[in-house]
Write a protein that holds these residues in place. Structure first.
Motif, PDB file in Angstrom:
ATOM      1  N   THR A 140       0.877  -1.154   0.000  1.00  0.00           N
ATOM      2  CA  THR A 140       0.000   0.000   0.000  1.00  0.00           C
ATOM      3  C   THR A 140       0.920   1.210   0.000  1.00  0.00           C
ATOM      4  O   THR A 140       1.738   1.363   0.896  1.00  0.00           O
ATOM      5  N   GLU A 173      -7.122   5.463   3.164  1.00  0.00           N
ATOM      6  CA  GLU A 173      -8.087   4.391   3.389  1.00  0.00           C
ATOM      7  C   GLU A 173      -8.850   4.626   4.682  1.00  0.00           C
ATOM      8  O   GLU A 173      -8.292   5.085   5.674  1.00  0.00           O
ATOM      9  N   TRP A 220     -11.758   9.850   2.219  1.00  0.00           N
ATOM     10  CA  TRP A 220     -11.479   8.503   2.731  1.00  0.00           C
ATOM     11  C   TRP A 220     -12.038   7.470   1.770  1.00  0.00           C
ATOM     12  O   TRP A 220     -13.209   7.518   1.424  1.00  0.00           O
ATOM     13  N   TRP A 221     -11.200   6.528   1.392  1.00  0.00           N
ATOM     14  CA  TRP A 221     -11.679   5.510   0.453  1.00  0.00           C
ATOM     15  C   TRP A 221     -11.901   4.177   1.143  1.00  0.00           C
ATOM     16  O   TRP A 221     -11.296   3.892   2.170  1.00  0.00           O
ATOM     17  N   SER A 222     -12.794   3.378   0.556  1.00  0.00           N
ATOM     18  CA  SER A 222     -12.982   2.031   1.088  1.00  0.00           C
ATOM     19  C   SER A 222     -12.858   0.969   0.003  1.00  0.00           C
ATOM     20  O   SER A 222     -12.786  -0.209   0.317  1.00  0.00           O
ATOM     21  N   GLY A 224     -10.555  -0.346  -3.387  1.00  0.00           N
ATOM     22  CA  GLY A 224      -9.228  -0.161  -3.970  1.00  0.00           C
ATOM     23  C   GLY A 224      -9.244   0.671  -5.247  1.00  0.00           C
ATOM     24  O   GLY A 224      -8.237   1.274  -5.610  1.00  0.00           O
ATOM     25  N   THR A 227      -8.970   5.445  -5.186  1.00  0.00           N
ATOM     26  CA  THR A 227      -7.833   6.350  -5.358  1.00  0.00           C
ATOM     27  C   THR A 227      -7.402   6.499  -6.823  1.00  0.00           C
ATOM     28  O   THR A 227      -7.228   7.627  -7.298  1.00  0.00           O
ATOM     29  N   THR A 241      -3.033   3.661  -2.192  1.00  0.00           N
ATOM     30  CA  THR A 241      -3.773   2.507  -2.724  1.00  0.00           C
ATOM     31  C   THR A 241      -2.781   1.380  -2.933  1.00  0.00           C
ATOM     32  O   THR A 241      -1.615   1.487  -2.552  1.00  0.00           O
TER      33      THR A 241
END
Lengths: 367, 567
Positions: A140, A173, A220-222, A224, A227, A241
């Motif tokens: 990551t 993340e 904020w990402w959840s 993959g 990003t 990512t």
């Protein structure tokens, strides 16, 4: 079906257990992540295996992101329909703890390296759980927009926290893992002390305080894919990512994005075999796994995706990308040029602190 | 529901119910009334009625069974999970019993450590200890690795005793010796038959010798467990494997407490036990507490023992407390520390946002439904297709489309910048926050508001409004006093649909909600699929269900559930 029962009965009657061990199912259900990763597995070892065994069929189920919950539900219902499940190492540890994954005898069940090194030595430190057969090392890490950073492209991870020099949104993340470590690293904690500091209440507060400084600038990402999309749209100036996703943004989609390998966090992905498979299915799966995790097959997988093979003996065999024709070695997270400053995910530590820190992290986010 | 207009008594025609009641009345007046075949009319009617009811039941049976199996049963199971907590008392039964005597101060005495050694050995052999570790880790951080580590180390406990017995007499190392000593004659015979047969069946269930349980209580207990685990896990009999080290420790402590234990045995067994009993006082001792601290010093931690004690009961309120931002600690119920309180906030937010979405659906949906119901049928059918169109598009596609529209470099912001309404540096944040969730979910749920409204409005006769106007009402008065009240049942139905659907939504808030736009269902999903804390997820789900039922009740009291119509 009847013939099978008859054979089983005769087999049992003469106590010919070795003969029984050869009984193999003709179908396998493999579970993976879908997308490019599953495709790389299909091409690198499922297709070759099916060619060698024409009677066998393999079915994919792209449910790895919810494999832990589904496998537990299957086990509770007493009907496990999966034969081999691709999960990340932390999920494998959880499944192993829950008694849902089978323990692996590495030297017995897996092929040794071509030079005769045993499988357990070939995988080495990457064996992080008794139930987990590592396939690839991924990391990551951060990617950034080359056209949005001016004349001074970032060279280290702390650029993420430097909103003066690099204004704009960043994507991180939506979970504490990795973010807490990076926050402490950039708050001046030495790499080897990170988990000791994070264990204390003050250390956690310190990490949150550091994250607070950029909280308003973070998306904020959840998933993959978030990003890469945000980078391609120019929504964020940099974001974390998986390195394989960034590879495809940079090399396959040709976007103005570059990798920031600094303080990349290594993680593992691999197979687990569900506990309690019937003998014929188990034999088939063991036969397949032995083939699919040998030195050449793991090296072949790197032709299709930029993740490093988990066997040490596979590294020299990594060649060029199957379609783009570029050398893959420089795009591997394990390549010496990329791995000058890396961070190792501490599985044992996170198994303990995950529940607690996740509650704190979510509460912090919601404030 | 007092003004109900339907019911058996309102029918004027003959029904089996009415006839039955009539027959009842007749019977009281002048003897039983008889049917044509001579049986009392009442019984004959009853029979007819029963047949009719059975037929009705038969017709709905497929649906009833379907709902029971796929809806009611899983919900009941989930509700049960929110209090179920057998894992602690099942995995550590002896420890839980030993903790009854603990005063809750510091760390319990050696008896609890001793019991833990037995329980943990069995659990580790059955690979249950890590499950218990992850369960208790939800409550106290660190127990997961403590149990994992202890499971690996616990088989060393008792090794000194095993060695001492082996030094005394090599016979003690033989599995056969133990079998002869501990098991009943019947079992020895059955086991021999089983071993000779070698037919792949399970060995017979182990039976203790009479009197062993009184003479050597701990040894009998742990050896029986040893035999059970060998039988289940290895499908083998205890005659093939040397007992665990902890069995030797049990024998050592039994013989120390009861030097005359040999009296319970006969022949060679008695000699063997007598010799051991004589030698035991000289055997090395092993400090059980030190042995555990050697594995992991966290065993000296009051919190670890307190957590085991607090969660030792079969049913626990712990999950519900956690779902309400409280925690069950060894010292009673406490408020969760402030930096971990999240669920109360999320419940409030879920309700608030669901209401907002519902209200915006009314505001947007009412004029559309009004327009649709007043246009000529041909035009309104075309427009209705536009309303239904989103139903035929994948939810993920629609949500992703909103991302493209709403993000800072997205279509809407670009247009606004181009028009000069906002400056390039101050683009609006329309997504990854509450605004994004409200916009996307209002769009997704709008059809659920429009359709009931439309079908109710279709049934409102247009001449009522015309009549009102002919009597001098203004347009507004005619709408507000005449039309609107007749459309209220449609609003009611739409509100219930939209509100209840949105309260349980999680995909859209997860994708566009950022940090301030997520719902309680996102946490439920996390605990189901990621942390595997199904008990907490069940408790959160139960609370959500209770809240919905409560709101439904309030709605019934204020608006009246009869006043809801889908058309």
């Amino acid at each position: 079906m009847k013939l099978k029962t008859l054979m089983l009965l005769t087999g049992a009657a003469v106590a010919a257990t070795p003969a029984l061990a050869q009984e193999m199912a003709d179908e396998m259900t493999l579970v993976s992540w879908g997308g490019a990763y599953q495709e790389s597995q299909q091409k690198a070892y499922v297709e070759p295996y099916l060619e060698m065994h024409p009677g066998v069929t393999a079915t994919w189920d792209s449910s790895s992101n919810e494999a832990v919950a589904k496998l537990r539900a299957m086990a509770e219902a007493g009907n496990v329909t999966w034969d081999l499940v691709d999960v990340v190492a932390s999920d494998a540890i959880r499944l192993c703890d829950e008694g849902l994954a089978m323990e692996i005898d590495f030297d017995e069940m897996l092929e040794p390296a071509p030079d005769g090194t045993t499988a357990s030595e070939d995988f080495g430190d990457l064996i992080v759980s008794d139930c987990f057969i590592p396939q690839i090392v991924y990391s990551t890490t951060f990617g950034y927009r080359t056209d949005m950073v001016g004349d001074t492209p970032p060279t280290e991870v702390c650029a993420v926290f430097d909103t003066e020099t690099y204004p704009g949104k960043r994507s991180l993340e939506k979970r504490p893992i990795n973010n807490m470590e990076w926050a402490l690293l950039c708050d001046g904690v030495a790499k080897e002390d990170v988990y000791d500091v994070l264990e204390t209440e003050e250390g956690q507060d310190r990490a949150f305080a550091k994250l607070d400084t950029i909280k308003d600038d973070v998306i904020w990402w959840s998933a993959g894919a978030d990003t890469p999309q945000l980078l391609a749209d120019g929504e964020v100036v940099m974001g974390s990512t998986y390195n394989g996703r960034l590879f495809s943004v940079i090399e396959e989609q040709d976007q103005p994005v570059a990798m920031l390998w600094d303080a990349q966090v290594f993680d593992l992905d691999g197979w687990i075999i569900p506990e309690g498979l019937p003998e014929d299915r188990l034999n088939r799966v063991l036969d397949f796994v032995r083939f699919a995790t040998d030195t050449q097959r793991l090296a072949d997988q790197a032709k299709y995706i930029s993740y490093g093979p988990a066997r040490m003996s596979s590294a020299p065999l990594v060649s060029t990308h199957a379609e783009l024709g570029i050398e893959m070695a420089p795009h591997m997270p394990t390549d010496p040029a990329n791995a000058t400053n890396t961070f190792l995910y501490n599985y044992e530590w996170w198994a303990d602190y995950r529940d607690d820190l996740d509650a704190k992290f979510q509460a912090w986010l919601a404030q | 529901m007092t003004d109900s207009t339907t019911g058996p008594d309102q029918f004027t025609g003959p029904t089996p119910d009415n006839a039955l009641r009539d027959a009842d009345g007749e019977a009281r007046a002048d003897g039983p009334m008889l049917a044509a075949d001579g049986t009392p009319l009442k019984r004959s009617l009853n029979r007819a009625l029963r047949a009719q009811k059975l037929r009705a039941l038969g017709l709905i049976a497929p649906l009833l069974i379907f709902i029971l199996v796929t809806f009611i049963a899983p919900i009941a199971d989930m509700l049960f999970r929110s209090v179920e907590n057998q894992i602690v008392s099942e995995t550590l039964p002896r420890t839980v019993a030993a903790l009854d005597d603990w005063d809750g101060e510091g760390v319990p005495g050696d008896a609890a450590f001793e019991a833990l050694a037995y329980d943990l050995t069995i659990a580790a052999e059955e690979k249950n200890h890590t499950r218990l570790g992850s369960r208790l880790n939800y409550e106290t951080t660190g127990i997961s690795s403590l149990f994992r580590k202890s499971g690996r180390g616990v088989d060393d406990i008792g090794e000194v005793h095993a060695d001492a017995f082996a030094d005394l007499d090599p016979l003690w190392e033989e599995a056969e010796t133990w079998l002869a000593l501990m098991s009943s004659e019947d079992y020895i015979a059955d086991e021999a038959v089983w071993r000779a047969a070698k037919d792949g069946t399970l060995p017979p269930a182990f039976e203790l010798r009479d009197g062993v349980a009184t003479a050597l209580p701990r040894t009998a207990d742990i050896f029986a467990e040893f035999a059970r685990v060998i039988r289940i896990e290895d499908e083998d009999s205890p005659a093939t494997e040397e007992p665990w080290n902890i069995v030797y420790r049990a024998l050592w402590s039994d013989l120390r407490d009861n030097p005359d234990a040999a009296q319970a045995f006969a022949g060679g067994n008695a000699d063997l036990v007598a010799a051991a009993a004589a030698a035991v006082p000289d055997f090395p001792d092993e400090d059980i507490r030190a042995a555990f601290l050697d594995i992991d010093e966290d065993w000296d931690d009051h919190d670890v023992w307190g957590t085991i004690e607090a969660f030792s009961s079969t049913y626990t309120s712990g999950y519900f407390l956690a779902a309400a931002d409280f925690q069950l600690t060894p010292d009673g119920i406490e408020r969760q520390p402030e930096d971990q309180q999240i669920y109360g906030l999320l419940f409030q937010r879920t309700l608030f946002m669901s209401l907002t979405i519902m209200v915006s659906c009314i505001l947007l949906g009412y004029p559309i439904a009004f327009l649709l119901s007043n246009l000529p049928l041909r035009t309104s059918n075309v427009l209705l297709i536009l309303v239904l169109l989103p139903f035929w598009t994948s939810l993920l596609v629609r949500t992703s489309a909103w991302k493209v529209l709403l993000q800072q470099q997205g279509v809407i912001n670009d247009t606004l910048v181009w028009l000069g309404l906002v400056s390039d540096a101050n683009r609006l944040e329309l997504i990854n926050n509450q605004t994004g969730t409200i916009i996307a979910m209002t769009h997704i749920l709008l059809p659920f508001m429009i359709l009931p409204l439309y079908s109710v409005m279709k049934t409102i006769p247009p001449y009522y409004v015309r009549a009102a106007k002919s009597l001098g009402a203004t347009d507004w008065t005619a709408f507000w006093r005449v039309y609107f009240p007749q459309s209220v049942p449609g609003i009611g139905a739409g509100c219930i649909l939209v509100f209840i659907l949105s309260i349980g939504y999680y995909i859209t808030p997860e994708l566009v909600g950022g940090t301030t736009g997520t719902f309680i269902s996102n946490r439920i999903a996390y605990h189901i699929s990621s942390s595997l804390n199904w008990g907490l997820a069940a408790a959160l789900g139960s609370i959500l269900l209770a809240v919905v039922l409560l709101l439904y009740w309030v709605y019934d009291r204020i608006v009246g559930i009869d006043n809801v119509s889908l058309g």
